[in-house]
Design an enzyme around this catalytic site. Structure first.
Site, PDB file in Angstrom:
ATOM      1  N   GLY A  24      -0.022   9.473   0.527  1.00  0.00           N
ATOM      2  CA  GLY A  24       0.658  10.823   0.091  1.00  0.00           C
ATOM      3  C   GLY A  24       2.018  10.763   0.442  1.00  0.00           C
ATOM      4  N   GLY A  41       0.954  -1.036  -0.118  1.00  0.00           N
ATOM      5  CA  GLY A  41      -0.044   0.080   0.008  1.00  0.00           C
ATOM      6  C   GLY A  41       0.884   1.216   0.056  1.00  0.00           C
ATOM      7  N   SER A 100       3.600   8.047   2.503  1.00  0.00           N
ATOM      8  CA  SER A 100       3.805   6.822   3.307  1.00  0.00           C
ATOM      9  C   SER A 100       3.791   5.828   2.275  1.00  0.00           C
ATOM     10  CB  SER A 100       2.676   6.783   4.563  1.00  0.00           C
ATOM     11  OG  SER A 100       1.473   6.440   3.933  1.00  0.00           O
ATOM     12  N   ASP A 159     -12.348  10.168  11.215  1.00  0.00           N
ATOM     13  CA  ASP A 159     -12.370   9.908   9.895  1.00  0.00           C
ATOM     14  C   ASP A 159     -12.674   8.457   9.579  1.00  0.00           C
ATOM     15  OD1 ASP A 159     -11.629  10.477   7.187  1.00  0.00           O
ATOM     16  OD2 ASP A 159      -9.476  10.081   7.279  1.00  0.00           O
TER      17      ASP A 159
END
Length: 344
Positions: A10, A7, A12, A124
């Site tokens: 932005g 994965g 990482s 979030d």
């Protein structure tokens, strides 16, 4: 030992790694070169919260972390999951069963309840922030999560935070703000804000789209979310909103899907399930139920009725009465009524 990259974000990248004990873990490498103070504090905040939530089986476990000034990187070693809920929904589409939705919903509620019990608001919640680890959903990504002071029920933010499709009205609009004032807006976020986001995720699991899917720009979504006159659409047919977006497809392919002669028991949404979504998606935060109240709702606890059982009962009754009616059609109508009355 690094096995593969699984994965990236932005700043990482996430790698699947093998520990010295032979256990597969996830290594998150965050590049902090050029990161502003707010972003850097978000990374530190996540590490601190994950350390605070260690040994909680419903939260992703942080094994180790390091801030390396030489490489301008932050390293986080965590549990490795199989797939996040966003990718699962993308992969499964409308094939995900109501029984699976019920199972995932209960797991999500218990995960969020775990952080609420620690006076933490996630802020979030979205499908991508629930990760399947060993077949069970765990909560991840605490970058913008906040701890609530012991003497209050809200936290205050000066900026909007979250992902638009899952943001609560109070996280978008300062309802008490004076339009002509130069004072900074004050967004009051509470546990109820997480409940709204959970309702949006449940809606997406059921219908394949988040609640404000009809609004095609971020600005329109913001307006719809805070507009008390905007009615969120609900249906007892899981496919209704999918059909709306596929109107541009050829009528031949659409007809072949609709008239294939099969009956799918997962196409119908029960009254208790609709009720749960409506309760979560109330614009007034104080009217939304708490997580413990949601865990007591009929959708989770109502007994499951098998379509095959209904079919067999109808078949036996018709044979007993020497009737030659269509067993399938009668069973379908009866089963839908059972769903609507909330026995599923």
């Amino acid at each position: 030992m690094s096995l593969q990259q699984i994965g990236r974000g932005g700043t990482s990248k996430v790698y699947k790694v093998l520990s010295q004990e032979g256990k597969i873990l996830a290594l998150k490498k965050i590049d902090i070169n050029g990161s502003d103070k707010t972003a850097f504090q978000g990374y530190i905040n996540e590490i601190n919260l994950l350390n605070h939530l260690k040994n909680n089986s419903r939260i992703i476990q942080l094994m180790d972390s390091e801030i390396n000034r030489d490489t301008n990187s932050i390293y986080m070693v965590m549990e490795c999951g199989e797939i996040d809920l966003a990718r699962l929904l993308q992969k499964e589409g409308n094939k995900i069963s109501i029984s699976s939705i019920k199972m995932y919903w209960e797991q999500m509620l218990k995960a969020v309840h775990a952080i609420h019990e620690e006076n933490i608001i996630h802020s979030d919640l979205k499908p991508a922030n629930f990760l399947l680890v060993g077949g069970a959903l765990k909560l991840i990504d605490f970058g913008i999560a906040k701890a609530i002071p012991n003497d209050t029920t809200n936290i205050h933010r000066e900026t909007q935070t979250g992902t638009v499709n899952y943001m609560s009205p109070e996280s978008i609009s300062d309802f008490n703000a004076d339009v002509d004032s130069d004072q900074r807006p004050d967004f009051k976020i509470s546990r109820a804000s997480d409940v709204w986001s959970l309702g949006c995720i449940l809606y997406q699991m059921v219908y394949g789209k988040p609640p404000f899917f009809r609004e095609n720009t971020i600005f329109k979504k913001f307006k719809a979310i805070v507009n008390i006159k905007y009615q969120i659409a609900f249906s007892s047919d899981r496919n209704q909103f999918r059909l709306e977006s596929s109107q541009n497809q050829s009528s031949s392919s659409s007809n072949s899907n609709e008239n294939n002669g099969t009956y799918n028991i997962n196409d119908f949404v029960s009254s208790p399930l609709i009720e749960v979504m409506k309760l979560c998606l109330q614009r007034e935060p104080k009217k939304r139920p708490t997580i413990p109240q949601l865990l007591q709702q009929a959708f989770i606890h109502a007994p499951q009725v098998s379509y095959n059982l209904v079919y067999n009962i109808v078949d036996e009754m018709l044979n007993y009465c020497n009737k030659k009616d269509d067993v399938g059609k009668i069973s379908q109508v009866l089963y839908e009524q059972i769903l609507k009355q909330g026995s599923f």
